[in-house]
Design an enzyme around this catalytic site. Structure first.
Site, PDB file in Angstrom:
ATOM      1  N   GLY A  13      96.428  11.765  54.085  1.00 51.04           N
ATOM      2  CA  GLY A  13      95.494  12.706  54.713  1.00 51.04           C
ATOM      3  C   GLY A  13      95.518  14.130  54.208  1.00 51.04           C
ATOM      4  O   GLY A  13      94.995  15.019  54.874  1.00 51.04           O
ATOM      5  N   SER A  19      94.793  21.288  55.171  1.00 52.52           N
ATOM      6  CA  SER A  19      95.005  20.035  55.896  1.00 52.52           C
ATOM      7  C   SER A  19      96.297  20.074  56.713  1.00 52.52           C
ATOM      8  O   SER A  19      97.336  20.545  56.228  1.00 52.52           O
ATOM      9  CB  SER A  19      95.118  18.860  54.915  1.00 52.52           C
ATOM     10  OG  SER A  19      93.911  18.673  54.222  1.00 52.52           O
ATOM     11  N   ILE A  20      96.236  19.532  57.928  1.00 56.00           N
ATOM     12  CA  ILE A  20      97.439  19.439  58.752  1.00 56.00           C
ATOM     13  C   ILE A  20      98.498  18.620  58.005  1.00 56.00           C
ATOM     14  O   ILE A  20      99.690  18.913  58.060  1.00 56.00           O
ATOM     15  CB  ILE A  20      97.087  18.824  60.123  1.00 56.00           C
ATOM     16  CG1 ILE A  20      96.209  19.812  60.919  1.00 56.00           C
ATOM     17  CG2 ILE A  20      98.344  18.454  60.899  1.00 56.00           C
ATOM     18  CD1 ILE A  20      95.637  19.260  62.210  1.00 56.00           C
ATOM     19  N   ASP A  65      91.900   4.240  50.254  1.00 57.20           N
ATOM     20  CA  ASP A  65      90.906   4.314  51.321  1.00 57.20           C
ATOM     21  C   ASP A  65      91.473   3.449  52.436  1.00 57.20           C
ATOM     22  O   ASP A  65      91.655   2.231  52.248  1.00 57.20           O
ATOM     23  CB  ASP A  65      89.568   3.763  50.809  1.00 57.20           C
ATOM     24  CG  ASP A  65      88.489   3.765  51.883  1.00 57.20           C
ATOM     25  OD1 ASP A  65      88.835   3.779  53.078  1.00 57.20           O
ATOM     26  OD2 ASP A  65      87.298   3.742  51.523  1.00 57.20           O
ATOM     27  N   VAL A  66      91.772   4.055  53.586  1.00 57.36           N
ATOM     28  CA  VAL A  66      92.500   3.320  54.635  1.00 57.36           C
ATOM     29  C   VAL A  66      91.657   2.228  55.296  1.00 57.36           C
ATOM     30  O   VAL A  66      92.157   1.477  56.115  1.00 57.36           O
ATOM     31  CB  VAL A  66      93.093   4.260  55.716  1.00 57.36           C
ATOM     32  CG1 VAL A  66      94.107   5.219  55.114  1.00 57.36           C
ATOM     33  CG2 VAL A  66      91.997   5.004  56.482  1.00 57.36           C
ATOM     34  N   ALA A  96      84.349  10.359  61.451  1.00 54.30           N
ATOM     35  CA  ALA A  96      83.210   9.780  62.174  1.00 54.30           C
ATOM     36  C   ALA A  96      81.952  10.332  61.512  1.00 54.30           C
ATOM     37  O   ALA A  96      81.958  11.473  61.034  1.00 54.30           O
ATOM     38  CB  ALA A  96      83.235  10.176  63.642  1.00 54.30           C
ATOM     39  N   TYR A 156      82.837  16.220  70.735  1.00 56.54           N
ATOM     40  CA  TYR A 156      83.903  15.422  70.101  1.00 56.54           C
ATOM     41  C   TYR A 156      83.551  13.930  70.183  1.00 56.54           C
ATOM     42  O   TYR A 156      83.954  13.131  69.337  1.00 56.54           O
ATOM     43  CB  TYR A 156      85.250  15.734  70.757  1.00 56.54           C
ATOM     44  CG  TYR A 156      86.437  15.396  69.891  1.00 56.54           C
ATOM     45  CD1 TYR A 156      86.622  16.017  68.660  1.00 56.54           C
ATOM     46  CD2 TYR A 156      87.371  14.452  70.304  1.00 56.54           C
ATOM     47  CE1 TYR A 156      87.710  15.703  67.862  1.00 56.54           C
ATOM     48  CE2 TYR A 156      88.462  14.136  69.510  1.00 56.54           C
ATOM     49  CZ  TYR A 156      88.627  14.762  68.289  1.00 56.54           C
ATOM     50  OH  TYR A 156      89.705  14.442  67.496  1.00 56.54           O
ATOM     51  N   LYS A 163      90.365   8.481  69.315  1.00 56.21           N
ATOM     52  CA  LYS A 163      91.715   9.050  69.500  1.00 56.21           C
ATOM     53  C   LYS A 163      92.418   8.383  70.679  1.00 56.21           C
ATOM     54  O   LYS A 163      93.643   8.200  70.660  1.00 56.21           O
ATOM     55  CB  LYS A 163      91.645  10.569  69.704  1.00 56.21           C
ATOM     56  CG  LYS A 163      91.245  11.360  68.461  1.00 56.21           C
ATOM     57  CD  LYS A 163      92.197  11.177  67.304  1.00 56.21           C
ATOM     58  CE  LYS A 163      91.940  12.161  66.175  1.00 56.21           C
ATOM     59  NZ  LYS A 163      92.646  11.778  64.937  1.00 56.21           N
ATOM     60  N   THR A 194      90.169  23.244  59.729  1.00 55.05           N
ATOM     61  CA  THR A 194      90.288  22.388  58.540  1.00 55.05           C
ATOM     62  C   THR A 194      88.903  21.826  58.197  1.00 55.05           C
ATOM     63  O   THR A 194      87.955  21.987  58.967  1.00 55.05           O
ATOM     64  CB  THR A 194      91.233  21.200  58.806  1.00 55.05           C
ATOM     65  OG1 THR A 194      90.652  20.399  59.832  1.00 55.05           O
ATOM     66  CG2 THR A 194      92.617  21.641  59.228  1.00 55.05           C
ATOM     67  N   LEU A 195      88.871  21.089  57.086  1.00 53.59           N
ATOM     68  CA  LEU A 195      87.618  20.465  56.645  1.00 53.59           C
ATOM     69  C   LEU A 195      87.061  19.537  57.734  1.00 53.59           C
ATOM     70  O   LEU A 195      85.887  19.611  58.097  1.00 53.59           O
ATOM     71  CB  LEU A 195      87.925  19.651  55.389  1.00 53.59           C
ATOM     72  CG  LEU A 195      86.821  19.421  54.380  1.00 53.59           C
ATOM     73  CD1 LEU A 195      86.318  20.756  53.842  1.00 53.59           C
ATOM     74  CD2 LEU A 195      87.357  18.566  53.223  1.00 53.59           C
TER      75      LEU A 195
HETATM   76  P1  NAP Z   1      91.367  17.219  56.859  1.00 55.42           P
HETATM   77  O1  NAP Z   1      92.159  18.181  56.063  1.00 55.42           O
HETATM   78  O2  NAP Z   1      89.919  17.102  56.555  1.00 55.42           O
HETATM   79  O3  NAP Z   1      92.090  15.800  56.785  1.00 55.42           O
HETATM   80  C1  NAP Z   1      91.440  14.602  57.147  1.00 55.42           C
HETATM   81  C2  NAP Z   1      91.827  13.601  56.101  1.00 55.42           C
HETATM   82  O4  NAP Z   1      91.347  12.273  56.418  1.00 55.42           O
HETATM   83  C3  NAP Z   1      91.212  13.936  54.747  1.00 55.42           C
HETATM   84  O5  NAP Z   1      92.221  13.899  53.762  1.00 55.42           O
HETATM   85  C4  NAP Z   1      90.216  12.833  54.572  1.00 55.42           C
HETATM   86  O6  NAP Z   1      89.860  12.542  53.249  1.00 55.42           O
HETATM   87  C5  NAP Z   1      90.959  11.686  55.206  1.00 55.42           C
HETATM   88  N1  NAP Z   1      90.134  10.492  55.325  1.00 55.42           N
HETATM   89  C6  NAP Z   1      88.940  10.332  55.942  1.00 55.42           C
HETATM   90  N2  NAP Z   1      88.497   9.078  55.774  1.00 55.42           N
HETATM   91  C7  NAP Z   1      89.450   8.423  55.054  1.00 55.42           C
HETATM   92  C8  NAP Z   1      89.596   7.101  54.563  1.00 55.42           C
HETATM   93  N3  NAP Z   1      88.667   6.154  54.778  1.00 55.42           N
HETATM   94  N4  NAP Z   1      90.709   6.788  53.839  1.00 55.42           N
HETATM   95  C9  NAP Z   1      91.652   7.707  53.593  1.00 55.42           C
HETATM   96  N5  NAP Z   1      91.579   8.969  54.033  1.00 55.42           N
HETATM   97  C10 NAP Z   1      90.490   9.325  54.752  1.00 55.42           C
HETATM   98  O7  NAP Z   1      91.450  17.584  58.419  1.00 55.42           O
HETATM   99  P2  NAP Z   1      92.667  17.736  59.447  1.00 55.42           P
HETATM  100  O8  NAP Z   1      92.124  18.556  60.550  1.00 55.42           O
HETATM  101  O9  NAP Z   1      93.901  18.125  58.748  1.00 55.42           O
HETATM  102  O10 NAP Z   1      92.798  16.260  60.034  1.00 55.42           O
HETATM  103  C11 NAP Z   1      94.005  15.521  60.003  1.00 55.42           C
HETATM  104  C12 NAP Z   1      94.214  14.785  61.313  1.00 55.42           C
HETATM  105  O11 NAP Z   1      94.477  15.733  62.347  1.00 55.42           O
HETATM  106  C13 NAP Z   1      93.027  13.949  61.776  1.00 55.42           C
HETATM  107  O12 NAP Z   1      93.506  12.756  62.376  1.00 55.42           O
HETATM  108  C14 NAP Z   1      92.418  14.843  62.828  1.00 55.42           C
HETATM  109  O13 NAP Z   1      91.634  14.136  63.776  1.00 55.42           O
HETATM  110  C15 NAP Z   1      93.674  15.412  63.452  1.00 55.42           C
HETATM  111  N6  NAP Z   1      93.501  16.605  64.278  1.00 55.42           N
HETATM  112  C16 NAP Z   1      92.881  17.697  63.775  1.00 55.42           C
HETATM  113  C17 NAP Z   1      92.723  18.811  64.577  1.00 55.42           C
HETATM  114  C18 NAP Z   1      92.038  20.043  64.078  1.00 55.42           C
HETATM  115  O14 NAP Z   1      91.611  20.873  64.887  1.00 55.42           O
HETATM  116  N7  NAP Z   1      91.896  20.217  62.782  1.00 55.42           N
HETATM  117  C19 NAP Z   1      93.206  18.809  65.897  1.00 55.42           C
HETATM  118  C20 NAP Z   1      93.841  17.673  66.380  1.00 55.42           C
HETATM  119  C21 NAP Z   1      93.986  16.569  65.549  1.00 55.42           C
HETATM  120  P3  NAP Z   1      88.321  12.942  52.817  1.00 55.42           P
HETATM  121  O15 NAP Z   1      88.240  14.417  52.847  1.00 55.42           O
HETATM  122  O16 NAP Z   1      88.189  12.300  51.479  1.00 55.42           O
HETATM  123  O17 NAP Z   1      87.399  12.311  53.827  1.00 55.42           O
END
Ligand code: NAP
Length: 256
Positions: A13, A19-20, A65-66, A96, A156, A163, A194-195
């Site tokens: 991820g 990214s987190i 790709d998961v 989503a 959301y 989730k 994040t993205l």
């Molecule tokens: P992020 O940097 O955009 O990371 C999301 C990652 O998921 C990206 O690397 C993305 O790759 C990957 N992904 C999506 N579809 C995929 C697939 N089919 N196979 C493999 N990888 C895939 O955003 P983030 O905010 O750090 O998100 C990380 C996690 O934290 C997520 O579970 C998110 O729901 C959770 N979270 C985020 C927040 C927040 O506010 N940011 C809060 C709570 C929880 P691509 O870019 O190629 O799609």
């Protein structure tokens, strides 16, 4: 002695430096772990190579790709070959379709529901199944979740339902894998810019809302998520499994 010295981990991820997953990977590496990384496709390869490459030229980076079982099988076969065993797995992946995160929840299509659950929830089960045979010395699996799983957060939508499924899957996996000393937990993060977050309509308002209403009167910092990730991966969390740990400046306790 470093908290995670001798531990071998894999991180799913990392899209970019915001990214987190990158924050947690940095904390794991600082604590002494040796890490492998995956990226979804060629589009992100360069980003991940640039970031993960800072951990050393021989850092293992694999496409995955998961939603593809064959990708997952190949990743764990290669990790098995290179590392021989595994202790840590970070699942920081969610998706989503954009229109499902803009309108009302009632309009969620069957396909958007399927995709959101496949990428964001089922994948934890598939990755845990791939990792478990390598976690011969026990392990720690961590997923990333959000409060929209338990309360309605406007926009959301289907991601909140996915989730909820991720969190329930965490509990069932914790039960199945507990006898193998593999722990499974979720970190429920407050909003981080994040993205993926920018795909949620009204995200900037969400950040302001947390600042105003969370007991700590601010938003969580990526480093703080990294520190919790390192704790959950460490022996300090040896008796913690199946839990959702809130790292949200206290927002989750508020009723009003
Ligand atoms: P992020 O940097 O955009 O990371 C999301 C990652 O998921 C990206 O690397 C993305 O790759 C990957 N992904 C999506 N579809 C995929 C697939 N089919 N196979 C493999 N990888 C895939 O955003 P983030 O905010 O750090 O998100 C990380 C996690 O934290 C997520 O579970 C998110 O729901 C959770 N979270 C985020 C927040 C927040 O506010 N940011 C809060 C709570 C929880 P691509 O870019 O190629 O799609």
């Amino acid at each position: 002695m470093s908290l995670l010295a001798g531990k071998l981990g894999i991180v799913f991820g990392v899209a970019n430096k915001r990214s987190i997953a990158w924050a947690i990977a940095q904390a794991w590496q600082k604590a002494g772990a040796r890490l492998a990384f995956t990226y979804q496709g060629e589009r992100l390869k360069e980003n991940v190579e640039e970031l993960a490459g800072t951990f050393g030229p021989d850092t293992l980076m694999l496409p995955c790709d998961v939603t593809k079982d064959e990708d997952i099988a190949r990743v764990f076969a290669e990790v098995g070959q290179k590392f021989g065993k595994l202790h840590l797995l970070l699942h920081s992946v969610a998706f989503a379709p954009k229109d499902a995160l803009e309108g009302d929840f009632l309009s969620t299509s069957r396909e958007a529901f399927r995709i959101a659950h496949d990428v964001s929830a089922y994948s934890l089960i598939a990755l845990a199944r791939g990792a478990a045979p390598l976690m011969t010395e026990g392990g720690s699996i961590i997923g990333m979740t959000y409060y929209g799983s338990e309360k309605v957060v406007p926009h959301y939508n289907v991601m909140g339902v996915a989730k909820a499924s991720l969190e329930a899957s965490t509990r069932y996996l914790a039960y199945d894998l507990g006898p193998k000393k593999i722990r499974v937990n979720c970190i429920s993060a407050g909003p981080v810019n994040t993205l993926a977050a920018r795909g949620i309509a009204g995200f900037t308002d969400m950040l302001k809302h947390y600042e105003a209403h969370a007991p700590l009167k601010r938003n969580v910092l990526p480093d703080e998520l990294g520190a919790t990730g390192a704790f959950l991966a460490s022996d300090g969390a040896a008796a913690i499994t199946g839990q959702v740990i809130y790292v949200d400046c206290g927002y989750q306790i508020m009723g009003m």
